[in-house]
Write an enzyme that holds these catalytic residues in place. Structure first.
Site, PDB file in Angstrom:
ATOM      1  N   GLU A   1       0.890  -0.777  -0.189  1.00  0.00           N
ATOM      2  CA  GLU A   1       0.300  -0.130  -0.029  1.00  0.00           C
ATOM      3  C   GLU A   1       1.152   0.922   0.264  1.00  0.00           C
ATOM      4  O   GLU A   1       0.323   2.556  -0.001  1.00  0.00           O
ATOM      5  CB  GLU A   1      -0.893  -0.210   1.298  1.00  0.00           C
ATOM      6  CG  GLU A   1      -0.233   0.629   2.448  1.00  0.00           C
ATOM      7  CD  GLU A   1      -1.383   0.603   3.655  1.00  0.00           C
ATOM      8  OE1 GLU A   1      -2.048   1.115   3.744  1.00  0.00           O
ATOM      9  OE2 GLU A   1      -0.529   1.716   3.782  1.00  0.00           O
TER      10      GLU A   1
ATOM     11  N   CYS B   1      -3.593  -4.145   3.772  1.00  0.00           N
ATOM     12  CA  CYS B   1      -2.407  -5.224   4.198  1.00  0.00           C
ATOM     13  C   CYS B   1      -2.369  -7.088   3.547  1.00  0.00           C
ATOM     14  O   CYS B   1      -1.729  -7.476   3.965  1.00  0.00           O
ATOM     15  CB  CYS B   1      -2.519  -5.451   5.697  1.00  0.00           C
ATOM     16  SG  CYS B   1      -2.436  -3.950   6.977  1.00  0.00           S
TER      17      CYS B   1
ATOM     18  N   HIS C   1      -2.594 -11.496   9.843  1.00  0.00           N
ATOM     19  CA  HIS C   1      -2.002 -10.559  10.455  1.00  0.00           C
ATOM     20  C   HIS C   1      -1.250  -9.821  11.310  1.00  0.00           C
ATOM     21  O   HIS C   1      -2.745 -10.358  12.394  1.00  0.00           O
ATOM     22  CB  HIS C   1      -3.015  -9.866   9.071  1.00  0.00           C
ATOM     23  CG  HIS C   1      -2.428  -8.359   9.111  1.00  0.00           C
ATOM     24  ND1 HIS C   1      -1.315  -7.973   8.552  1.00  0.00           N
ATOM     25  CD2 HIS C   1      -3.174  -7.092   9.482  1.00  0.00           C
ATOM     26  CE1 HIS C   1      -1.219  -6.319   8.795  1.00  0.00           C
ATOM     27  NE2 HIS C   1      -2.412  -6.400   9.222  1.00  0.00           N
TER      28      HIS C   1
END
Lengths: 358, 145, 387
Positions: free
Chosen positions: A91, A123, A246
């Site tokens: 990103e 993400c 994550h």
């Protein structure tokens, strides 16, 4: 062409694939959470992480991707000219328009006869690239594909994300099963339109929905992806050696893991966020590299990424006999963690372009 | 904005892609039309390992236009293991002071921005102290021969 | 054989001439030199300049200076050889007369530096380096000299301040030069307190770039005007050589090979030996250039020039006086004009007109201007005619 079982939600390839090489990159600079806390609260306490990794003045997603890719290629023991795709998920691509992938491909010595491009999904842009690479190799379109998740995440000064938004990531060479150090057994993705975190084109820093980023966003998608994967496989958390999620902060992945039945012991080896922060598109991928540095043949790993906006990619991975000979070929993730120079907030502000030099 | 001149040199800048002279086997960096050793025509690609040693160095405090944002920075002459010397910045210097003879390895980094936040980013070789044990990665892949 | 004499010299002070334009500076120096020559009329003008196309956005200086200097319609153009541009213009003038193409030639070295702020100007002077392989990595002329000095200190195991002798003698000599930028004496203490420019080079080891204009009028011996007012100074030798553009590409990086070749050529042409040279206006854009030149030519042993400078061997009255009017380190470095200033100063010495800085009995002088770290080198030998 053989069809998937209609009942299964899992993505599986006709031709079996695996990870044939992996490479981490973590920049050497570390900003302690206490520096951020001191500036905005007057007290060194309160940071969710010990410190975060910060890219140097001459680093960005392209340069960090190049080093991670070189590490991955060395472990894959292939020439870069054998790649058929170079994909970079991030990103924080250095250009708004102009691919990072072509430059990375050129620098590592890939040929001109490749797919190259950038993925954007907050993400989970990196794992999106992984799924695409698996599909390309699994379909037989090419023998090897390179998928990279890398970020130099920006946290708005004074925002809660400033403690964690960090730099780093990993690269994976996806290739045929017979060369794999990790077999990729299945993937599964779960997505929905969920506005938890975003950035409009002209804005420097992203906005987020604060507590809305939790239950309806991170937990909903990570746990759905993980749960469907386990159900479809007919497996349970205890069938896995490791799980990596994550990791926007230390608390979220531990809670999601616990909800899915994983213990802290399964999660901790891949939980790097306390010492490098949240590397966004690189987060679950660099966590996976830390696991691969210590994993043994036969170990099973569940990887679940999360990207705001929102979605999760889940991967069921199994380590092969080839891991031992290949992981020594490039610096380990622990090597990058140990290479550490602490910086203060002023240096951080300079490195990350927060000082306006006019 | 000078895109063609940066684009033209991308291979050598990104990955230290030089040449080996087909006549006298000299390793050449940067690529030249004529071998500096034997005078023969040089055109065979050769990928340098990126490993070398510091021949000399200095710390730039008074940076020229386009480089002010990076000052102070260290520039060195690096004697590549294969022979040629190159001028390049050192980066990611840790606590160990730079010294003549220090082993270094090539990394690809951002060199400068062309044209006031609107132009292209220029990437190229820099060197850093060898920071991992002997199995750390070579600087460049492929293209040999 | 044709004898080329330097009939006239002219210069303006080196410094920051905010009130003077490029054209005014050049015309002033030119006018003074023509007047000093006793009113000779040149049939060619050669101009040494490096930066006018970038700093002043002005090329085509030949037309500019013949127009503003009222030199009618004579042949005129620029020679560029980085820091040796002025010396290149002189060499061209000598060759033009020797070849018979010209009888009288005006040579102008001119550089306008102070129209730009420092960082921008620093980037421009750096164009004398290899842009793609030295400048792009962020090197400047100053930091390149620092790389060379660092290596010198390393090879000879010397302290950071070893080269102080050159700055001290240059500043001592500039005190009595009304055309010098810095006219205050420098002490060891002052030198030691200096700020670092680029390790290990301090502000006193790198000459200050500055505005300057100096001019010469060359002619054949037999064309000197009746009643010529000065002793006759001839150009007895001229030599030029070059080396790899990138310093890192040199086979012998610590030998200023081009400087040695240019000097050998000029001295041999003059029919002299180096021992017969009474003073040496060498190129001290950086102290290390001076040390490597002296060692290369054999005027000092390898690794010994710094010590000879400290011991006073190069002072006026020493074994071989150098930088007799302050050199670049104290007179200031007018870049493309440097080579002409050196010769103006050498002529002043040979005429016996150097006042407090006079090298007694000086009859032969050597000048050397360098473009980059002796990537280009141009040398001249001047001699005073025996009475």
């Amino acid at each position: 062409m053989e069809k998937n079982q209609p009942a299964s939600k899992l993505l599986r390839t006709d031709r079996k694939t695996g990870i044939v090489g992996y490479g981490a990159y973590i920049p050497r600079y570390r900003l302690p959470g206490s520096e951020v806390a001191m500036l905005w609260t007057g007290s060194p306490k309160g940071s969710p992480v010990k410190e975060k990794a910060v890219a140097g003045l001459d680093e960005d997603v392209i340069t960090m991707s190049i080093e991670a890719a070189r590490n991955a290629l060395v472990r894959a023991n292939i020439d870069a000219s054998e790649l058929r795709a170079v994909w970079v998920g991030s990103e924080s691509h250095p250009y708004a328009v102009k691919p990072s992938g072509t430059l990375v491909a050129e620098a590592i010595g890939a040929s001109n006869d490749i797919q190259a491009g950038d993925w954007e999904f907050a993400c989970k842009a990196g794992t999106e690239a992984m799924v695409a690479a698996i599909a390309l190799v699994g379909s037989g379109m090419g023998r090897y594909a390179l998928a990279i998740g890398m970020d130099t995440a920006q946290g708005k000064p004074g925002d809660a994300l400033e403690y964690t938004a960090s730099s780093g990531g990993a690269a994976f060479v996806i290739g045929p099963r017979e060369e794999a150090i990790v077999n990729i057994e299945a993937t599964y993705s779960f997505v929905s339109d969920t506005p938890d975190f975003w950035r409009r084109p002209e804005q420097k820093y992203p906005e987020h929905g604060q507590r809305f980023t939790g239950d309806p966003a991170y937990f909903k998608h990570v746990e759905s992806a993980g749960r469907v994967m386990l159900e479809e496989l007919g497996m349970k958390a205890s069938d896995f050696t490791y799980a990596v999620f994550h990791q926007p902060n230390p608390r979220f992945p531990l809670k999601a893991g616990k909800d899915l039945g994983f213990t802290e012991e399964q999660i901790k080896p891949g939980l790097l966020v306390p010492v490098i922060g949240n590397t966004y598109a690189g987060a679950s991928m660099v966590g996976l590299t830390a696991i691969l540095d210590i994993a043994k043949p036969g170990d099973r790993i569940l990887q679940v990424s999360y990207g705001s906006g929102a979605g999760s990619d889940a991967f069921y991975l199994e380590v092969t006999e080839k891991i031992a000979e290949r992981r020594e070929l490039a610096p380990s993730t622990a090597d990058y963690l140990a290479r550490r120079t602490e910086i203060n907030y002023a240096t951080y502000a300079r490195f990350r372009g927060k000082i306006d030099m006019g | 904005m000078e895109n063609p001149r940066y684009w033209r040199l991308k291979k050598q800048r990104y990955s230290l892609l030089g040449e080996v002279c087909p006549h006298c086997d000299s390793k050449i960096f940067p690529p030249r039309d004529i071998c500096p050793e034997c005078g023969g025509e040089a055109k065979t690609d050769f990928a340098f390992s990126g490993k070398g040693k510091v021949y000399s160095y200095t710390v730039m405090r008074d940076a020229p236009a386009g480089y002010e944002q990076n000052a102070p920075y260290t520039v060195a002459i690096v004697a590549l293991d294969e022979g040629p010397m190159v001028t390049a910045q050192l980066t990611d210097l840790g606590e160990e002071p730079v010294r003549i003879g220090m082993p270094v390895e090539m990394v690809t980094r951002k060199l400068r921005e062309d044209g006031e936040k609107k132009g292209i980013l220029v990437y190229g070789y820099k060197f850093r102290p060898i920071c991992f044990h002997e199995n750390s990665q070579p600087a460049s892949q492929g293209q040999a021969g | 054989m044709t004898e080329v004499v330097i009939a006239g010299i002219g210069q303006i002070p080196v410094g920051e001439h905010y009130t003077l334009s490029l054209r005014s500076m050049g015309v002033q120096a030119l006018t003074r030199a023509l007047k000093d020559s006793g009113g000779l009329k040149p049939d060619a003008l050669y101009i040494g300049n490096l930066l006018s196309s970038m700093i002043s956005h002005q090329s085509n200086l030949g037309a500019l200076f013949t127009d503003y200097g009222r030199l009618d319609s004579i042949e005129a153009f620029t020679t560029e050889a980085a820091g040796a541009s002025g010396a290149a213009a002189l060499r061209l003038g000598v060759l033009a007369i020797l070849s018979g193409q010209a009888d009288t030639v005006a040579v102008l070295g001119v550089e306008k530096w102070s129209d730009l702020v420092r960082a921008d100007a620093e980037a421009m002077i750096t164009q004398e380096l290899d842009y793609d392989y030295e400048s792009i990595p962020g090197l400047t002329s100053t930091s390149q000299a620092a790389l060379i000095q660092q290596r010198y200190l390393h090879e000879h195991d010397l302290e950071q301040n070893a080269l102080s002798g050159f700055a001290l003698l240059a500043h001592a000599n500039a005190v009595h030069n009304p055309f010098a930028f810095y006219r205050n004496p420098l002490t060891e203490e002052g030198y030691a307190r200096a700020g670092m420019l680029s390790d290990p080079i301090t502000i006193f080891d790198g000459a200050t770039y500055a505005d300057g204009a100096a001019a010469l009028v060359l002619t054949r011996r037999e064309l000197l005007p009746r009643g010529y007012a000065h002793p006759v100074i001839s150009v007895m030798g001229s030599g030029a050589s070059s080396d790899a553009l990138s310093w890192h590409d040199r086979t012998e990086p610590m030998s200023f090979t081009a400087a040695v070749r240019a000097i050998d050529q000029a001295v041999q042409q003059a029919g002299l030996s180096k021992e017969q040279i009474d003073l040496f206006e060498l190129d001290d854009a950086f102290s290390i250039y001076a040390a490597l030149t002296l060692e290369g030519v054999g005027l000092a042993d390898k690794g010994a020039a710094w010590k000879m400078a400290r011991d006073g061997e190069y002072n006026i009255g020493g074994r071989l006086p150098i930088l007799t009017m302050g050199g670049c380190l104290a007179r200031g470095n007018p870049i493309g004009a440097k080579g002409v200033y050196q010769v103006v100063e050498a002529v002043t010495q040979l005429r016996g007109a150097a006042g407090a800085n006079q090298v007694k009995g000086a009859r032969a002088a050597l000048s050397l201007a360098l473009g980059g770290p002796a990537s280009t080198a141009i040398a001249h030998v001047l001699k005073r005619e025996s009475e």
